[in-house]
Design a protein around this motif. Structure first.
Motif, PDB file in Angstrom:
ATOM      1  N   MET A 487      26.228  82.621  10.864  1.00 39.99           N
ATOM      2  CA  MET A 487      25.113  82.729  11.813  1.00 39.99           C
ATOM      3  C   MET A 487      25.601  82.520  13.233  1.00 39.99           C
ATOM      4  O   MET A 487      26.655  81.935  13.464  1.00 39.99           O
ATOM      5  CB  MET A 487      24.064  81.675  11.498  1.00 39.99           C
ATOM      6  CG  MET A 487      23.409  81.880  10.156  1.00 39.99           C
ATOM      7  SD  MET A 487      22.091  80.706   9.895  1.00 39.99           S
ATOM      8  CE  MET A 487      21.564  81.196   8.245  1.00 39.99           C
ATOM      9  N   VAL A 488      24.807  82.995  14.177  1.00 35.40           N
ATOM     10  CA  VAL A 488      25.099  82.722  15.580  1.00 35.40           C
ATOM     11  C   VAL A 488      23.919  81.992  16.221  1.00 35.40           C
ATOM     12  O   VAL A 488      24.018  80.834  16.586  1.00 35.40           O
ATOM     13  CB  VAL A 488      25.432  84.003  16.369  1.00 35.40           C
ATOM     14  CG1 VAL A 488      25.748  83.646  17.826  1.00 35.40           C
ATOM     15  CG2 VAL A 488      26.617  84.725  15.762  1.00 35.40           C
ATOM     16  N   ASP A 489      22.782  82.687  16.335  1.00 35.28           N
ATOM     17  CA  ASP A 489      21.658  82.072  17.042  1.00 35.28           C
ATOM     18  C   ASP A 489      20.723  81.351  16.095  1.00 35.28           C
ATOM     19  O   ASP A 489      20.107  80.363  16.464  1.00 35.28           O
ATOM     20  CB  ASP A 489      20.877  83.140  17.795  1.00 35.28           C
ATOM     21  CG  ASP A 489      20.346  84.188  16.836  1.00 35.28           C
ATOM     22  OD1 ASP A 489      21.174  84.780  16.124  1.00 35.28           O
ATOM     23  OD2 ASP A 489      19.130  84.376  16.758  1.00 35.28           O
ATOM     24  N   GLY A 492      17.065  85.041  14.479  1.00 34.88           N
ATOM     25  CA  GLY A 492      16.757  86.441  14.205  1.00 34.88           C
ATOM     26  C   GLY A 492      17.188  87.391  15.302  1.00 34.88           C
ATOM     27  O   GLY A 492      16.858  88.563  15.282  1.00 34.88           O
ATOM     28  N   MET A 493      17.929  86.881  16.266  1.00 38.83           N
ATOM     29  CA  MET A 493      18.239  87.691  17.425  1.00 38.83           C
ATOM     30  C   MET A 493      19.494  88.549  17.240  1.00 38.83           C
ATOM     31  O   MET A 493      19.646  89.567  17.903  1.00 38.83           O
ATOM     32  CB  MET A 493      18.440  86.759  18.603  1.00 38.83           C
ATOM     33  CG  MET A 493      18.512  87.432  19.918  1.00 38.83           C
ATOM     34  SD  MET A 493      19.225  86.297  21.086  1.00 38.83           S
ATOM     35  CE  MET A 493      20.943  86.527  20.789  1.00 38.83           C
ATOM     36  N   CYS A 494      20.419  88.119  16.371  1.00 35.61           N
ATOM     37  CA  CYS A 494      21.711  88.796  16.357  1.00 35.61           C
ATOM     38  C   CYS A 494      21.976  89.607  15.102  1.00 35.61           C
ATOM     39  O   CYS A 494      22.695  90.593  15.145  1.00 35.61           O
ATOM     40  CB  CYS A 494      22.832  87.786  16.566  1.00 35.61           C
ATOM     41  SG  CYS A 494      23.159  86.759  15.134  1.00 35.61           S
ATOM     42  N   GLY A 495      21.430  89.207  13.984  1.00 34.23           N
ATOM     43  CA  GLY A 495      21.689  89.961  12.765  1.00 34.23           C
ATOM     44  C   GLY A 495      23.013  89.636  12.092  1.00 34.23           C
ATOM     45  O   GLY A 495      23.389  90.298  11.121  1.00 34.23           O
ATOM     46  N   ALA A 496      23.718  88.618  12.567  1.00 33.83           N
ATOM     47  CA  ALA A 496      24.985  88.249  11.943  1.00 33.83           C
ATOM     48  C   ALA A 496      24.748  87.805  10.504  1.00 33.83           C
ATOM     49  O   ALA A 496      25.589  87.991   9.630  1.00 33.83           O
ATOM     50  CB  ALA A 496      25.653  87.117  12.719  1.00 33.83           C
ATOM     51  N   CYS A 497      23.593  87.226  10.267  1.00 29.73           N
ATOM     52  CA  CYS A 497      23.326  86.583   8.982  1.00 29.73           C
ATOM     53  C   CYS A 497      22.714  87.538   7.968  1.00 29.73           C
ATOM     54  O   CYS A 497      22.080  87.088   7.027  1.00 29.73           O
ATOM     55  CB  CYS A 497      22.376  85.413   9.217  1.00 29.73           C
ATOM     56  SG  CYS A 497      20.807  85.977   9.890  1.00 29.73           S
ATOM     57  N   PHE A 507      17.400  88.780   7.058  1.00 28.14           N
ATOM     58  CA  PHE A 507      18.138  87.874   7.928  1.00 28.14           C
ATOM     59  C   PHE A 507      18.036  86.473   7.325  1.00 28.14           C
ATOM     60  O   PHE A 507      16.946  85.911   7.255  1.00 28.14           O
ATOM     61  CB  PHE A 507      17.543  87.875   9.343  1.00 28.14           C
ATOM     62  CG  PHE A 507      17.841  89.131  10.142  1.00 28.14           C
ATOM     63  CD1 PHE A 507      18.457  90.233   9.554  1.00 28.14           C
ATOM     64  CD2 PHE A 507      17.531  89.201  11.489  1.00 28.14           C
ATOM     65  CE1 PHE A 507      18.729  91.375  10.285  1.00 28.14           C
ATOM     66  CE2 PHE A 507      17.805  90.345  12.226  1.00 28.14           C
ATOM     67  CZ  PHE A 507      18.396  91.433  11.627  1.00 28.14           C
ATOM     68  N   CYS A 509      18.707  83.660   8.406  1.00 25.60           N
ATOM     69  CA  CYS A 509      18.268  82.555   9.258  1.00 25.60           C
ATOM     70  C   CYS A 509      16.765  82.452   9.363  1.00 25.60           C
ATOM     71  O   CYS A 509      16.244  81.372   9.537  1.00 25.60           O
ATOM     72  CB  CYS A 509      18.889  82.658  10.643  1.00 25.60           C
ATOM     73  SG  CYS A 509      18.257  84.013  11.641  1.00 25.60           S
TER      74      CYS A 509
END
Ligand SMILES: Cc1cc2nc3c(=O)[nH]c(=O)nc-3n(C[C@H](O)[C@H](O)[C@H](O)COP(=O)(O)OP(=O)(O)OC[C@H]3O[C@@H](n4cnc5c(N)ncnc54)[C@H](O)[C@@H]3O)c2cc1C
Ligand SMILES: Cc1cc2nc3c(=O)[nH]c(=O)nc-3n(C[C@H](O)[C@H](O)[C@H](O)COP(=O)(O)OP(=O)(O)OC[C@H]3O[C@@H](n4cnc5c(N)ncnc54)[C@H](O)[C@@H]3O)c2cc1C
Ligand code: SF4
Ligand code: FES
Lengths: 544, 490
Positions: A487-489, A492-497, A507, A509
């Motif tokens: 995860m990053v943020d 729900g802002m980045c989509g890394a997860c 997502f 997160c």
């Protein structure tokens, strides 16, 4: 001038970095300097003080300080000379004279004070001498404060402003123990009056100095209240709404408002200190922390997590919460060191603060509508993470069975806490050093056999969650797993997860972290967790 | 200084040459993240300002979403007083240094400038930037007149352009403002999206610092909806009104095989890792970004240009894949031009259909279908149509830049906040009030993604309505939906 000094000084050019460094080296090598030689050198060298600020070189100011040091080494005979020079100086060069003079300790201080008392009407001299005083760091300087404050009565407001400024610097520099109780309150009373001075600059310096006293804890409770009200009024926050005309004054007061203690300041500032309140070793490389985060503690629910950033250079990493205290305003986490950031966290101690903690994030754990027999399964930090959900299930009236897996006896954690939350706890170790020898699934098989299990929650390593989900699939027992995607943020802002659940992209997160274990694509999750392995290894190695 | 009254006739003015914005050369600028346009010199600004005809009914002002007095501020530059020009801009636009750099002037003021009918339009954006930079570097920024404190408290959620301008507008009207920000930095997209080589960090930091000087309080690490809900803010924390400026932060992803492969990022993730978390300084900063050698960027909007140029600066060979052609690319023309100068590959009319992965799930190739454009339909828009021809190219990183939807955290934690079917928060078109009393919204949260200046324009409207609401004037009761349109997907 003697030859050797002459030779050195002929090559000295106060505008050229190399020349200055060379000269300083040569001067350093000289021995048995006579009084006259010293004076000759000092006179020429301190020319640098007047130039240091006007060059584009960033080295010059540093060299000027070194020069001051060198001159100071010539001995206390230099004091009168330096003081005479300082009278000629402008504000910027006075800084270097101040730094040089402060190296003479008490003798320098006494001499400067004596001169201060002598020059009644030379405003410029007064200002420079006070500036010099602001560079003394010895505790005795605190005794000079009444003398300096006496200058604040001067009719020239520039002198007043400098006196207040000097006291402000000393407040910041000196050990708090240098200020006796009586000095503190005398200082406060004296300076406080200047908050209603005519000149903006005077009010600003008064506000700043008082603010610094506040920040260093030099104010009595009563005075703090008094100052708080004054600052409210300056910033237009009191009932009169008449704020200070001068923006510079408002800004000072504004900057210090956050430093008032909660009891004094009714304005809610939403500050959470993120300080570590306790730290406890659970097993090798794994610690339990409680953190001060009252706002998060007020809201957090079982299954939710935090994103923490231990310091400004770190990554933001997600951590589950294994408990909280809503009254005390603390939350508890478990950190197992697996890489750079987790290792860094584990070196932090009680009193250290995290740079950022965000939470509560994610949805709370889904619990069944009706009471039944539930199994909560944990491995690693998951053993802690399942405790809040176990408590919720218990409160619902469920029979709660905990299953814990670990490599061996020494890596079992949080067992007593889990036992409190469950009706029964089954321990498994891979090497059989405690409980059942094998994996959590070996225990689960046995529990499924004897109980009518309606709900399973598993938190831990992905292979474990996968194996659990496979085991409950045939009987179609509701099974949730908590997905630890990168995860990053966390909002729900980045989509890394991104994780794949039932063929759809979710997502982790904010749709999760808990998902239906029968629908999760564990393969994809495991591969995605390895996205940065190369970089992580590099970061970890560089750290050592 | 006596203003020098220039006596050029309009004819003489139109003959003056347009001043190009000086740029750092493409070869050297791709080596670092320093700003690309270096800004007008004093002489250039003066020459460009002389090109303005000072129309009686200036079209440019009408096309500016916040209605900056454009001829007015240009006249002040002409008179040699850029500080006053900046002050003039600030009457309507609180972020001139930002807008001068990132606004799509070619689609707004400069698109309608009369000089542009026959010639290159007046460089309004460049002049705006010049005035703002002059103000900042010379410290001429003055504290505005702030109204008597009203005793009302306002919470603003999100510190992007919408949040910042609302904070400003409400503070100068005398309200106490607290800004809640989910991240650890203020600025929204301005810090985590728009690259430093377009918008240096110090600019936004200074604007934020300016707000704190006015008394605005910023609280970081606060995800509203989670740590405090709208209800908490209104009923427990004693705020009299709330403004939602949370942006459109939920990235859209292509739903094709391989979308969840390793090495596939959303533009948000890629840019956030680099600009918010400083992954370009890895491992000094611990956040990694595995930007490989061949970076495939999907889309051709502003964000895609930013990703392409960022990847270039990380030493990659970026290529842009877009299903329409160059002329339909939604990016600001200047960004497209700058990207084209920077040796980037272009695959127009190419629609990605699959990301091919290796055994460890890392992308290794991108498969695209070639497209062709239809005849213009009645709206004049040409649609991309599949041709059945495919091609495959190597890549080791994919960044999808397909726009965003609105983050559902706030609507999902308050039943009274209504959204349309795309998740966009619906508001009254006159007041920007949401379906919940006392709660207003502006920016990408109500449009699904637009521009900095539109976000600011809405925030100003919302702030004006909030002020009326706070001082007890009735706020229009009609609930008429402003935004029924979905955000365009690039
Ligand atoms: C919802 C959730 C809850 C978690 N709860 C806990 C917990 O309570 N205690 C605990 O010790 N750990 C927990 N983790 C895992 C923890 O976040 C990772 O171990 C940590 O990020 C590793 O960082 P590092 O720099 O120390 O190691 P690195 O060397 O950077 O990474 C080691 C491995 O950790 C994973 N990882 C790395 N970066 C991230 C990231 N930004 N986000 C998520 N995973 C990452 C990767 O799989 C990586 O291979 C949780 C993860 C998630 C998603
Ligand atoms: C890469 C990129 C390049 C762009 N380039 C341009 C350009 O050149 N010109 C142009 O005009 N426009 C450009 N845009 C569009 C422009 O940036 C946006 O339209 C604008 O920033 C929208 O502003 P906003 O204030 O509505 O939201 P944002 O800037 O998105 O800010 C929203 C803020 O709210 C915070 N937030 C979100 N949820 C919560 C919550 N629950 N609680 C608290 N805080 C929350 C976020 O962290 C964020 O800081 C670009 C966008 C991107 C992504
Ligand atoms: S339209 Fe062009 S020429 Fe006319 S006022 Fe605006 S900038 Fe000047
Ligand atoms: S962590 Fe960024 S979207 Fe989930």
């Amino acid at each position: 001038m003697t030859d050797r000094v002459n030779q050195i000084l002929q090559k000295f050019d106060a505008h050229i970095v190399e020349s200055v460094t060379q000269t300083l080296d040569k001067v350093k090598a000289l021995t048995d300097l006579t009084q006259d030689e010293k004076l000759d050198l000092a006179k020429n060298l301190c020319e640098l003080f007047f130039h240091a600020h006007h060059t584009s070189s960033t080295l010059m100011p540093k060299l000027a300080v070194t020069t001051g040091k060198r001159i100071a080494k010539f001995g206390p005979e230099m004091i009168p000379f330096l003081i005479d020079e300082v009278m000629e100086a402008d504000g910027e060069s006075a800084v270097y004279f101040g730094k040089a003079l402060s190296r003479f300790g008490v003798r320098g201080l006494d001499y400067t004070l004596a001169r201060l008392n002598d020059c009644k009407d030379q405003d410029h001299d007064l200002i420079n001498l006070m500036q010099v005083l602001s560079y003394f760091k010895i505790p005795e300087t605190a005794n000079a404060i009444p003398t300096i404050l006496a200058q604040a009565q001067h009719p020239n407001h520039q002198v007043t402003a400098m006196a207040l400024y000097t006291v402000g610097r000393l407040t910041q520099k000196l050990q708090t123990s240098a200020f006796s109780e009586s000095t503190r309150s005398a200082m406060f009373d004296h300076i406080f009056r200047f908050l209603s001075g005519v000149q903006g600059l005077v009010r600003k310096n008064a506000a700043r100095t008082l603010g610094k006293m506040l920040r260093r804890g030099l104010l009595s409770h009563e005075n703090e209240k008094k100052l708080y009200n004054a600052f409210l009024s300056i910033t237009g926050r009191d009932e009169h709404h008449n704020w200070d005309r001068a923006f510079i004054v408002r800004r000072e007061a504004e900057d210090f408002l956050p430093y008032f203690h909660a009891e004094t300041a009714p304005v809610k500032l939403y500050t959470q200190s993120f300080k570590i309140l306790s730290k406890r070793l659970l097993c090798t490389n794994t610690y339990h922390f409680t953190i001060d985060a009252p706002l998060i503690a007020r809201k957090i629910e079982a299954g939710q997590f935090l994103i923490v950033r231990p310091h400004i250079f770190s990554e933001r990493i997600p951590l589950s919460v294994c408990g909280w205290n809503r009254e005390k305003g603390s939350v508890s986490i478990i950190v197992s060191a697996v890489g750079k950031t987790t290792t860094e966290i584990n070196t932090m101690g009680v009193g250290d603060a995290f740079q950022d903690v965000v939470g509560p994030l994610g949805e709370r754990s889904i619990i069944p509508a009706d009471a039944g027999t539930c199994v909560v399964i944990g491995g690693g930090y998951g053993t802690g993470a399942i405790i809040p959900t176990a408590k919720d299930l218990k409160a619902l009236g469920c029979k709660v069975i905990g299953i814990v897996g670990a490599r061996s006896e020494d890596s079992l954690i949080m067992i007593p806490e889990l036992k409190q939350a469950c009706d029964e706890v089954v321990v498994t170790t891979n090497d059989g050093s405690q409980g059942i020898k094998g994996f959590v699934t070996d225990a689960l098989r046995e529990v499924l056999h004897r109980e009518n299990v309606t709900y399973v929650l598993a938190v831990g390593p992905v292979p474990m969650m996968k194996a659990v989900s496979e085991m409950t699939r045939p009987a179609n027992i509701t099974t949730y797993v908590s997905l630890n995607a990168i995860m990053v943020d966390g909002t729900g802002m980045c989509g890394a997860c991104r994780v794949t659940v039932g063929g759809e992209t979710k997502f982790a997160c904010f749709h999760g972290p808990d998902f239906d274990g029968h629908k999760v694509d564990f393969e994809n999750l495991m591969k995605r967790q390895k996205m940065f392995v190369k970089e992580e290894k590099l970061a970890f190695e560089r750290m050592k | 200084m006596m203003p020098q009254v220039t006596t050029l006739s309009n004819k003489e003015r139109t003959k003056l040459p347009h001043q190009e914005m000086p740029l750092r050369p493409a070869e050297s600028r791709v080596l670092n993240f320093d700003e690309v346009p270096v800004g007008y010199s004093n002489d250039q600004a003066l020459s460009e300002s002389l090109r303005c005809l000072h129309c009686k009914k200036p079209a440019c002002v009408g096309a500016c979403p916040v209605g900056i007095d454009i001829p007015g501020f240009i006249r002040l530059i002409e008179e040699g007083d850029p500080a006053a020009a900046a002050k003039k801009i600030r009457e309507t636009n609180f972020l001139p240094a930002v807008c001068g750099r990132v606004c799509p002037q070619d689609k707004q003021c400069q698109a309608v400038c009369v000089v542009g009918r026959k010639n290159i339009p007046v460089g309004i954006g460049n002049l705006e930037r010049y005035a703002a930079d002059y103000e900042r570097t010379n410290g001429t920024l003055e504290i505005p007149v702030i109204q008597e404190p009203t005793g009302k408290r306002v919470a603003i959620i999100g510190s992007g352009p919408a949040g910042l301008s609302a904070a400003y507008e409400l503070t100068i009207r005398g309200h106490e403002v607290v800004v809640f920000e989910a991240s650890h930095r203020a600025g929204g997209v301005l810090v985590y999206g728009i690259p430093r080589f377009r918008l240096p960090l110090r600019i936004i930091d200074e604007d934020v610092r300016f707000l704190t000087r006015l008394g605005v309080r910023f609280v970081y690490n606060m995800v509203i909806g989670k740590v405090l809900t709208l209800e908490d803010l209104l009923h427990q924390e004693g705020f009299d009104a709330v403004m939602i400026g949370t942006g459109a932060g939920l990235p859209r992803m292509l739903n094709v095989p391989g979308s969840n492969a390793n090495g596939v990022y959303s533009a948000n993730e890629y840019l956030t890792r680099i600009y918010l978390m400083e992954a370009n300084h890895f491992p000094k900063y611990s956040t990694p970004v595995s930007s490989g050698k061949k970076v495939a960027v999907i889309g051709a909007g502003n964000t895609a240009m930013d990703v392409l140029r960022t990847a270039k600066r990380l030493g990659a060979e970026p290529t842009c894949y877009y299903r329409r052609s160059h002329d339909e690319a939604p990016a600001r023309s200047e960004e497209l031009k700058h990207a084209e100068q920077e040796a980037i590959g272009w695959r127009w009319l190419s629609n990605p259909v699959e990301f091919i992965v290796d055994e460890n799930n890392f992308v290794k190739q991108i498969k695209c279908e070639r497209m062709e454009l239809s005849e213009p339909d009645e709206t004049g828009r040409r649609k991309p149509l599949p041709t059945g021809n495919f091609f495959v190219e190597d890549c080791d990183t994919v960044v999808m830049s397909l726009g965003c939807s609105v983050n559902p955290i706030i609507p999902s934690t308050d039943a009274e906040i209504r959204t349309n079917k795309w998740g966009v928060i619906t508001v009254d078109s006159n007041t920007c009030q949401t379906s919940k009393k006392g709660v207003f919204a502006a920016g990408d949260a109500i449009t699904g993604g637009s521009t900095v200046i539109l976000a600011m324009g809405q925030a100003k409207k919302a702030a004006a309505a909030m002020h009326e609401y706070l001082v007890g004037k009735p706020v229009s009761a009609s609930f008429e939906v402003l935004n029924g349109v979905p955000a365009t997907v690039s």
